[in-house]
Each structure stands twice: as structure tokens, then as C-alpha cells.
Design an enzyme around this catalytic site. Structure first.
Site, short mmCIF file in Angstrom:
data_model
loop_
_atom_site.label_atom_id
_atom_site.label_comp_id
_atom_site.label_asym_id
_atom_site.label_seq_id
_atom_site.Cartn_x
_atom_site.Cartn_y
_atom_site.Cartn_z
N ARG A 127 -1.60 -5.59 19.01
CA ARG A 127 0.19 -5.21 17.68
C ARG A 127 0.04 -6.29 16.77
O ARG A 127 1.04 -6.88 16.14
CB ARG A 127 0.75 -5.26 19.39
CG ARG A 127 1.49 -4.35 19.51
CD ARG A 127 2.42 -4.59 20.37
NE ARG A 127 3.12 -3.48 21.13
CZ ARG A 127 2.58 -2.81 22.12
NH1 ARG A 127 1.76 -4.34 22.86
NH2 ARG A 127 2.82 -2.19 23.19
N LYS A 149 -1.06 -5.12 2.17
CA LYS A 149 -0.89 -3.54 2.06
C LYS A 149 -2.49 -3.20 1.99
O LYS A 149 -3.80 -3.73 2.26
CB LYS A 149 -1.73 -3.02 0.64
CG LYS A 149 0.15 -2.75 0.13
CD LYS A 149 0.25 -1.79 -1.25
CE LYS A 149 1.18 -2.02 -1.86
NZ LYS A 149 1.89 -0.80 -2.95
N GLU A 191 -8.52 -2.72 -13.13
CA GLU A 191 -7.26 -3.58 -12.44
C GLU A 191 -6.85 -4.29 -13.06
O GLU A 191 -5.84 -4.69 -12.86
CB GLU A 191 -7.12 -3.98 -10.28
CG GLU A 191 -7.16 -2.78 -10.15
CD GLU A 191 -6.32 -1.71 -9.49
OE1 GLU A 191 -5.38 -2.39 -9.88
OE2 GLU A 191 -6.35 -0.45 -9.06
N GLU A 243 7.60 -4.35 -1.01
CA GLU A 243 7.75 -3.21 -2.55
C GLU A 243 8.37 -2.29 -2.36
O GLU A 243 9.01 -1.38 -2.67
CB GLU A 243 6.59 -2.24 -2.22
CG GLU A 243 6.37 -1.11 -3.42
CD GLU A 243 4.70 -0.57 -3.48
OE1 GLU A 243 5.47 1.00 -3.81
OE2 GLU A 243 3.83 -0.59 -3.61
N ARG A 247 7.43 -4.49 -6.57
CA ARG A 247 5.80 -5.01 -6.97
C ARG A 247 5.58 -4.01 -6.90
O ARG A 247 4.41 -3.44 -6.92
CB ARG A 247 6.19 -4.91 -4.96
CG ARG A 247 4.43 -5.03 -4.70
CD ARG A 247 3.73 -5.65 -2.85
NE ARG A 247 2.74 -5.61 -2.44
CZ ARG A 247 1.95 -5.95 -1.78
NH1 ARG A 247 2.66 -7.27 -1.18
NH2 ARG A 247 0.72 -5.92 -1.60
N HIS A 254 -1.41 4.69 -11.09
CA HIS A 254 -2.03 4.78 -9.84
C HIS A 254 -1.17 6.01 -9.27
O HIS A 254 -2.42 7.03 -8.35
CB HIS A 254 -1.53 3.76 -8.61
CG HIS A 254 -2.00 2.71 -8.58
ND1 HIS A 254 -2.33 1.72 -9.51
CD2 HIS A 254 -2.93 2.60 -8.00
CE1 HIS A 254 -2.49 0.57 -9.40
NE2 HIS A 254 -3.87 1.06 -8.04
N HIS A 258 -4.04 8.45 -8.01
CA HIS A 258 -4.13 8.88 -6.62
C HIS A 258 -4.36 10.54 -6.67
O HIS A 258 -4.99 11.23 -6.14
CB HIS A 258 -3.15 8.29 -5.89
CG HIS A 258 -2.90 7.21 -5.90
ND1 HIS A 258 -2.39 6.81 -4.66
CD2 HIS A 258 -4.15 5.83 -5.51
CE1 HIS A 258 -2.53 5.09 -4.80
NE2 HIS A 258 -3.67 5.35 -5.26
N HIS A 271 -12.03 4.42 -7.17
CA HIS A 271 -10.36 4.17 -7.59
C HIS A 271 -10.33 3.27 -8.70
O HIS A 271 -9.59 4.23 -9.69
CB HIS A 271 -10.51 3.48 -6.60
CG HIS A 271 -8.89 2.47 -6.04
ND1 HIS A 271 -7.68 3.87 -5.74
CD2 HIS A 271 -8.13 1.62 -6.66
CE1 HIS A 271 -6.69 2.98 -6.25
NE2 HIS A 271 -6.50 1.53 -6.74
#
Length: 369
Positions: A127, A149, A191, A243, A247, A254, A258, A271
């Protein structure tokens, strides 16, 4: 030999952490020492990076002389196509087989794929355990290693399974870029350019003036580009960690990108290549909406092209292909596609205020004139 470095802080209260940026930092393990709480460490890397940097990192960690240290390593296959739950299960297998406890520290040594998967494993194991990011690609240094992330891909969508889990620190050794293939360097520049487009017009101007030297990895300039990129992301993450608002601007390009990655198969387009094409498409739609003028679109295209990035998605992708994948994007709300578009150079906004006709024109690559 002593190497100097710069330090940024991601300000998240009691979960704040430093970003160390400099040349030769893999040989400065003392920077990592304060961020290792227990006596167990698992370094996770891939086959490509292991051959280049694993021994250096291991030797440095051993030199810390942590009493009773258990230092394990796991080398995974390289490539975006391996960024899935089955690979993360290999990390869990290793942690359990070697009896790592809740004070263990995972160290991600590699690019964005390794960082995302290692962080996700750290978020889920018992956890939540500590992890450290040691990114070795430009893209991971300026983007994926910062902000917490983590996650994996699914055949139906990019990064749809994951968790927010902040690292204890980020160690960026700019020397690792010397072994980066030109295509990967270009992917990382996508980026970097993104930050100029969404938040800092002066940075965009600086990049336009220095892009050829950046591609040659001129040390002072590449360090400055990484620093400014990380500073921008750190400030946004501190303001909106999960986010819920601002953010989302970091996803400029993207949603389009994506869609390309999912359609073509993970790893076929890097990417950053897909994001580069996505940013050109977002700029195109921003112009169709009357928000930015055509000379601005051309300036953006010139910088992307000079960076070695594509200016559009694959020829075989039709508008409906994009739309099918864009409907599964994380930014879709109640069935409505939301995009990050440019109000002006250096200022972006999250919006669903665009007509389907204009979006279709962009996706179809119709002439603006």
C-alpha cells in the site's frame, strides 16, 4: 572529482522533494543517501540502461556503507510495448521473493517507462513504499520523473491505469544524455517545447534561438533547458498535484498524441514524437478557432521540425480513428472531449468550446487556406 549541481524543490508540504540537476550526479550517491529510509533497496532498470549505468549506480549505493544493506536489482525488457501490468507483476514478484518490507526504497533507473512502472509498483506494494527517480532520457528528466504520475498502458488506452505517488527525490545526471539516440533526444525536446508553448513565451523564443546547440547537447544550454522545464512543472504540480485544474495544461498535445500511440501500437511512435505531432494539431485547431494567427502556427511548426519531430500523425490515421481513441482519454468528462489549446503563445487553456466540424477539419488535415 567534484561536480556542481542545481536543486529545485517540488513544494508539497511535508511531501516536498528535491530535484537535483547536474553533470556526473550518478557518481554522487551522497545526494541519494538522505532519501533512503531503510536497509533494503531495489534498483529497477531495463536491458539498455543496465548495460550503461547500472554498475555505476550500484557501486555508488554500496559506497554509502549502509549497515546491513540489502541491495537488489531487476532488469526488465526495454520499450513502451512492455509498459503493462504483467511487467509490473515482475517487480512485485521480485519484492516478495526477496522479502522487501515497508521501509524498502525502489529506485527507477531509466526513461519514462521504467519510472512510471517502478513508481506504480511502489504505490501499490504494501500500500505504498518509497521510491526515487533517476531518469536517463531527456523526456523523463523534464516530464515523467517529476510530479508523481505513475502507471501503465492498456490496449484500449494510454496510461489509463495508475496512481499518484510522489518520489522522495529526482536525480538528473545530464551526462546520461550522451548515450541517447537522436530519435529519443528529439522525443524529449517535444516535452521541453511544450513548457514554452503553454506557460512561458520567452522560453519558447530561447528554444527557437538555441535549438541546434541543444540538439548537440551543449552542456550549459541543455542544463538550462532541463532546469527551466522542471521549474515550470514543479510550480504547476505544487499548485495542482492531482490534476483537478491547472495541471491538465501539461497534457498539451497529449490527447492527439495518445490517440496515435494507441492506434499504431505502443512503441511504434515514441511518446515524444506523438506529442510533437499532437502539439502541431492543437496549434492548428487553435488557429481555426481564431485564437492564434497563422504566423504563430508556422513558428511552432518550424521549432518542432528543427527538433526532428513530426508535424502530423500517421498518414493512415483517419479522423474517426482519432475520435475513437480520444473518447477514451482521461480528460473526457461526461462523454465530452476536452482539449488543451493555445489562447496565445505561452498561454494555454483546457476547453470543450470548439465545434466538431473544426476538430474534424484538423483531424482530417484539411488545408486552412
Amino acid at each position: 572529482m567534484t561536480h556542481t549541481h542545481q536543486t529545485l524543490t517540488v513544494d508539497l508540504g511535508d511531501r516536498s522533494y528535491p530535484i537535483y540537476i547536474g553533470s556526473g550526479l550518478l557518481r554522487q550517491p551522497q545526494l541519494l543517501a538522505p532519501h533512503i529510509a531503510g536497509k533494503q533497496i531495489l534498483v529497477v532498470t531495463n536491458t539498455t540502461v543496465a548495460a550503461l549505468y547500472l554498475d555505476t549506480l550500484i557501486a555508488g549505493l554500496e559506497s554509502l556503507q549502509i549497515e546491513g544493506l540489502q541491495l537488489d536489482r531487476l532488469v526488465l525488457e526495454d520499450g513502451e510495448q512492455h509498459k503493462h501490468l504483467d511487467t509490473v507483476s515482475l517487480v512485485f514478484d521480485h519484492l516478495l521473493q526477496q522479502r522487501h518490507n515497508r521501509t524498502t526504497t525502489l529506485i527507477a533507473l531509466g526513461g519514462g517507462v521504467i519510472g512510471d512502472m517502478t513508481g506504480f509498483a511502489a504505490a501499490a506494494y504494501q500500500r505504498g513504499v518509497n521510491f526515487i527517480q533517476v531518469p536517463t532520457t531527456l523526456l523523463s528528466q523534464v516530464d515523467s520523473s517529476v510530479g508523481g504520475k505513475t502507471g501503465v498502458n492498456h490496449p484500449l488506452g494510454k496510461n489509463m491505469i495508475g496512481a499518484f505517488h510522489q518520489p522522495q527525490c529526482v536525480l538528473i545526471d545530464t551526462q546520461s544524455l550522451a548515450t541517447l539516440p537522436a530519435r529519443e533526444l528529439s522525443a524529449g525536446l517535444a516535452e521541453v517545447i511544450k513548457y514554452g508553448l503553454i506557460a512561458d513565451a520567452s522560453f519558447f523564443e530561447w528554444l527557437s534561438l538555441n535549438i541546434e546547440q541543444l540538439k548537440q547537447l551543449e552542456p550549459a544550454l541543455i542544463s538550462q533547458a532541463i532546469y527551466r522545464s522542471c521549474a515550470c512543472k514543479a510550480e504547476i504540480v505544487a499548485d495542482d498535484e492531482r490534476e483537478q485544474g491547472r495541471r491538465a495544461l501539461l497534457n498539451f498535445g497529449h490527447t492527439f498524441g495518445h490517440a496515435v500511440e494507441t492506434q499504431m501500437g505502443y512503441g511504434q511512435w515514441l511518446h515524444g514524437e506523438a506529442v510533437g505531432a499532437g502539439m502541431a494539431m492543437a496549434a492548428d485547431l487553435s488557429h481555426r478557432l481564431g485564437w492564434i494567427d497563422w504566423p504563430t502556427v508556422e513558428r511552432i511548426s518550424r521549432l518542432l521540425e528543427a527538433s526532428g519531430l513530426p508535424l502530423w500523425g500517421p498518414d493512415q490515421m483517419a479522423a474517426n480513428d482519432y475520435l475513437q481513441h480520444m473518447q477514451v482519454d482521461k480528460k473526457v468528462t461526461d462523454g465530452t472531449i476536452r482539449l488543451i489549446l493555445l489562447e496565445q503563445l505561452g498561454a494555454a487553456v483546457v476547453t470543450s468550446e470548439f465545434s466538431s466540424e473544426l476538430l474534424h477539419q484538423t483531424l482530417s488535415h484539411q488545408s486552412v487556406c
